[in-house]
Motif scaffolding. Structure first.
Motif, PDB file in Angstrom:
ATOM      1  N   ASP A 193     -13.326 -14.500   9.597  1.00  0.00           N
ATOM      2  CA  ASP A 193     -14.127 -15.720   9.599  1.00  0.00           C
ATOM      3  C   ASP A 193     -13.822 -16.508  10.871  1.00  0.00           C
ATOM      4  N   MET A 194     -14.373 -17.680  11.004  1.00  0.00           N
ATOM      5  CA  MET A 194     -14.216 -18.455  12.236  1.00  0.00           C
ATOM      6  C   MET A 194     -12.780 -18.891  12.491  1.00  0.00           C
ATOM      7  N   ASN A 195     -11.929 -18.822  11.477  1.00  0.00           N
ATOM      8  CA  ASN A 195     -10.517 -19.175  11.640  1.00  0.00           C
ATOM      9  C   ASN A 195      -9.630 -17.937  11.768  1.00  0.00           C
ATOM     10  N   TRP A 196     -10.243 -16.788  12.002  1.00  0.00           N
ATOM     11  CA  TRP A 196      -9.545 -15.510  12.152  1.00  0.00           C
ATOM     12  C   TRP A 196      -8.895 -15.023  10.856  1.00  0.00           C
ATOM     13  N   LYS A 197      -9.346 -15.541   9.730  1.00  0.00           N
ATOM     14  CA  LYS A 197      -8.841 -15.021   8.463  1.00  0.00           C
ATOM     15  C   LYS A 197      -9.545 -13.697   8.154  1.00  0.00           C
TER      16      LYS A 197
ATOM     17  N   SER B 116      -6.800   6.668  -3.450  1.00  0.00           N
ATOM     18  CA  SER B 116      -6.702   5.301  -3.947  1.00  0.00           C
ATOM     19  C   SER B 116      -8.088   4.839  -4.349  1.00  0.00           C
ATOM     20  N   THR B 117      -8.159   3.704  -5.011  1.00  0.00           N
ATOM     21  CA  THR B 117      -9.456   3.109  -5.315  1.00  0.00           C
ATOM     22  C   THR B 117      -9.928   2.296  -4.113  1.00  0.00           C
ATOM     23  N   VAL B 118     -11.208   1.963  -4.111  1.00  0.00           N
ATOM     24  CA  VAL B 118     -11.733   1.127  -3.026  1.00  0.00           C
ATOM     25  C   VAL B 118     -11.060  -0.236  -3.037  1.00  0.00           C
ATOM     26  N   SER B 119     -10.915  -0.834  -4.212  1.00  0.00           N
ATOM     27  CA  SER B 119     -10.289  -2.162  -4.292  1.00  0.00           C
ATOM     28  C   SER B 119      -8.856  -2.145  -3.773  1.00  0.00           C
ATOM     29  N   ALA B 120      -8.100  -1.106  -4.155  1.00  0.00           N
ATOM     30  CA  ALA B 120      -6.715  -1.001  -3.678  1.00  0.00           C
ATOM     31  C   ALA B 120      -6.672  -0.785  -2.179  1.00  0.00           C
ATOM     32  N   ALA B 121      -7.591   0.018  -1.662  1.00  0.00           N
ATOM     33  CA  ALA B 121      -7.626   0.283  -0.223  1.00  0.00           C
ATOM     34  C   ALA B 121      -7.937  -0.991   0.554  1.00  0.00           C
ATOM     35  N   LEU B 122      -8.897  -1.762   0.069  1.00  0.00           N
ATOM     36  CA  LEU B 122      -9.268  -2.981   0.771  1.00  0.00           C
ATOM     37  C   LEU B 122      -8.189  -4.048   0.660  1.00  0.00           C
ATOM     38  N   GLN B 123      -7.484  -4.103  -0.451  1.00  0.00           N
ATOM     39  CA  GLN B 123      -6.378  -5.058  -0.564  1.00  0.00           C
ATOM     40  C   GLN B 123      -5.263  -4.696   0.409  1.00  0.00           C
ATOM     41  N   SER B 124      -4.958  -3.406   0.498  1.00  0.00           N
ATOM     42  CA  SER B 124      -3.962  -2.951   1.462  1.00  0.00           C
ATOM     43  C   SER B 124      -4.401  -3.277   2.885  1.00  0.00           C
ATOM     44  N   ALA B 125      -5.697  -3.056   3.179  1.00  0.00           N
ATOM     45  CA  ALA B 125      -6.230  -3.355   4.509  1.00  0.00           C
ATOM     46  C   ALA B 125      -6.160  -4.852   4.804  1.00  0.00           C
ATOM     47  N   GLN B 126      -6.465  -5.665   3.812  1.00  0.00           N
ATOM     48  CA  GLN B 126      -6.390  -7.121   3.975  1.00  0.00           C
ATOM     49  C   GLN B 126      -4.960  -7.554   4.281  1.00  0.00           C
ATOM     50  N   ASP B 127      -4.017  -7.005   3.567  1.00  0.00           N
ATOM     51  CA  ASP B 127      -2.606  -7.384   3.754  1.00  0.00           C
ATOM     52  C   ASP B 127      -2.105  -6.979   5.135  1.00  0.00           C
ATOM     53  N   SER B 128      -2.395  -5.744   5.543  1.00  0.00           N
ATOM     54  CA  SER B 128      -1.897  -5.270   6.842  1.00  0.00           C
ATOM     55  C   SER B 128      -2.570  -6.013   7.989  1.00  0.00           C
ATOM     56  N   THR B 129      -3.848  -6.312   7.832  1.00  0.00           N
ATOM     57  CA  THR B 129      -4.574  -7.026   8.888  1.00  0.00           C
ATOM     58  C   THR B 129      -4.074  -8.461   8.999  1.00  0.00           C
ATOM     59  N   THR B 130      -3.823  -9.096   7.864  1.00  0.00           N
ATOM     60  CA  THR B 130      -3.283 -10.456   7.889  1.00  0.00           C
ATOM     61  C   THR B 130      -1.936 -10.480   8.606  1.00  0.00           C
ATOM     62  N   ALA B 131      -1.075  -9.513   8.295  1.00  0.00           N
ATOM     63  CA  ALA B 131       0.238  -9.456   8.951  1.00  0.00           C
ATOM     64  C   ALA B 131       0.097  -9.238  10.449  1.00  0.00           C
ATOM     65  N   ALA B 132      -0.816  -8.340  10.843  1.00  0.00           N
ATOM     66  CA  ALA B 132      -1.007  -8.056  12.272  1.00  0.00           C
ATOM     67  C   ALA B 132      -1.538  -9.273  13.012  1.00  0.00           C
ATOM     68  N   MET B 133      -2.446 -10.018  12.391  1.00  0.00           N
ATOM     69  CA  MET B 133      -3.015 -11.192  13.051  1.00  0.00           C
ATOM     70  C   MET B 133      -2.017 -12.338  13.120  1.00  0.00           C
TER      71      MET B 133
END
Length: 435
Positions: A206-210, A411-428
């Motif tokens: 989003d506009m705040n890089w979340k 994995s499930t799609v939901s689990a994959a996207l949650q993992s992706a959200q967590d890793s991306t948040t940490a990287a940012m």
């Protein structure tokens, strides 16, 4: 860093072979069909200049890793590197690439397509010369559609794509309704999937890089993709990238393929494809918006500032990305496989237009792609199938691995996207975009 004048480089390009001054340059490139042609024809440059080439030809993900590591550590292994629209401006601003503004007048910079030239420049300075450029579109088997009584619209929706794929899948014949990238990588599965998310109204941030990877558009897009591929895609799809899907389509195993406009040349070449002459080309599919539904990319040649053979490296790039090289490919390999997407003159060439039934659809897709407005809602970044910030290479690669896991059933799609959200948040957070 020494710069050649136009006259000096022209003289270098035309220099007679001279054993005493011969130089060996090392070129790192991707194992796509256009680059294989370049490797084949490069003997002419070697003969003209007396120089030699040491080729390092790698699969796309491996190339990206090797080149990124080398340039970031100032390793100096390569004199010419194959990079794209993502790396070029970022690396140029780091001082890692030599400017390429001194080619001879015959190079005709103004003939380069403006949006491609702009993507490879910082200000008015070109830092990588486009070898071929691409957008994405839908390729489909006209004969299979006719047999099934189906009509492909000029602008299909993803709902229609699913309906067509369901009707055209016949796994007993190894005929799959659709082939899509599944091999993990920011430039492999995530190139395609970013456009799928975009057209579903989503974005990476989003506009705040979340990060937005658990948002409804991501859930919708990735669930659609995984379900479609499980029903109508080939087995082992999580291992299939651009080259693997091109091979599947060219041997008659795919009824549809949504991918690079640059794939079409090989598919329409009868010497390389069993389905040449049977293919239709239309726009990339859309869901809720046309924003970001098709990408923009240019595979390009650049000189790292660590090269100790800059003159020879620039000479090769000027040769391999010139109008004369396009003409050479057309006349010796067939116009259908001439490097696409880089020069206005290519799309004014009657020989090319007559040989390439996909040419008008491809250039229309390239012209319509808008990296400055890639999503339905405002975002703080540019780039359609990538985010033009340094952390994205790491972020996109990890996310691609998570989604490949969902595609394979690990994995499930939901689990994959949650993992992706967590890793991306940490990287940012680590990169300073998020607090």
């Amino acid at each position: 860093m020494r710069q050649l004048t136009g006259a000096a480089l022209a003289a270098f390009l035309l220099a007679a072979p001279c054993a005493a001054s011969a130089t060996t340059i090392t070129i790192a490139t991707v194992n796509n069909s256009d680059m294989i042609v370049m490797q084949k024809l490069s003997a002419q440059w070697e003969q003209q200049t007396g120089n030699k080439i040491n080729w390092v030809v790698l699969e796309e993900n491996v190339l990206r890793q090797r080149v990124t590591t080398d340039i970031a550590t100032h390793g100096g292994q390569f004199d010419v590197i194959t990079i794209g629209s993502y790396e070029t401006p970022i690396w140029a601003k780091q001082g890692w690439l030599a400017p390429l503004n001194e080619f001879p007048a015959s190079y005709d910079y103004d003939d380069l397509l403006p949006q491609v030239r702009s993507a490879l420049s910082v200000g008015k300075t070109l830092f990588a010369a486009p070898f071929y450029a691409e957008s994405s579109f839908t390729m489909y088997r006209k004969d299979l559609f006719a047999q099934a009584g189906l009509t492909m619209p000029d602008q299909p929706t993803y709902a229609q794509i699913e309906q067509f794929a369901d009707k055209l899948t016949d796994k007993s014949k190894q005929q799959y309704g659709i082939c899509l990238r599944g091999k993990p990588g920011w430039g492999e599965n995530m190139a395609y999937l970013s456009t799928l998310v975009n057209t579903n109204g989503g974005s990476w941030f989003d506009m705040n890089w979340k990060p937005q990877l658990t948002s409804a558009p991501w859930e919708t897009a990735i669930n659609f993709y995984v379900d479609l591929m499980k029903k109508d895609g080939p087995p082992g799809a999580d291992s299939n990238g651009f080259n693997e899907n091109q091979a599947l389509f060219s041997t008659g195993h795919c009824a549809m393929w949504i991918d690079s406009t640059a794939a079409a040349g090989k598919l329409e070449d009868p010497s390389q494809s069993q389905v040449a002459g049977k293919i239709g080309f239309v726009k990339a599919p859309v869901a809720v918006t046309t924003h970001g539904a098709s990408w923009l990319w240019a595979w390009s040649l650049a000189v790292p500032t660590t090269s100790t053979h800059e003159a020879a490296a620039e000479s090769f790039i000027a040769w391999a990305t010139s109008k004369q090289y396009v003409d050479l490919v057309g006349k010796t390999q067939g116009w259908v496989v001439a490097p696409p997407g880089t020069r206005t003159s290519t799309y004014e060439n009657a020989d090319y237009l007559n040989a390439a039934p996909f040419a008008k659809a491809a250039i229309a897709a390239i012209n319509s792609a808008d990296p400055n407005h890639p999503t339905l809602n405002p975002v703080p970044y540019t780039g359609v199938q990538f985010v033009a910030i340094p952390p994205f290479q790491q972020v996109g690669t990890v996310v691609g691995q998570d989604i490949a896991g969902a595609l394979s059933g690990r994995s499930t799609v939901s689990a994959a996207l949650q993992s992706a959200q967590d890793s991306t948040t940490a990287a940012m957070q680590q990169a300073g975009y998020l607090k």
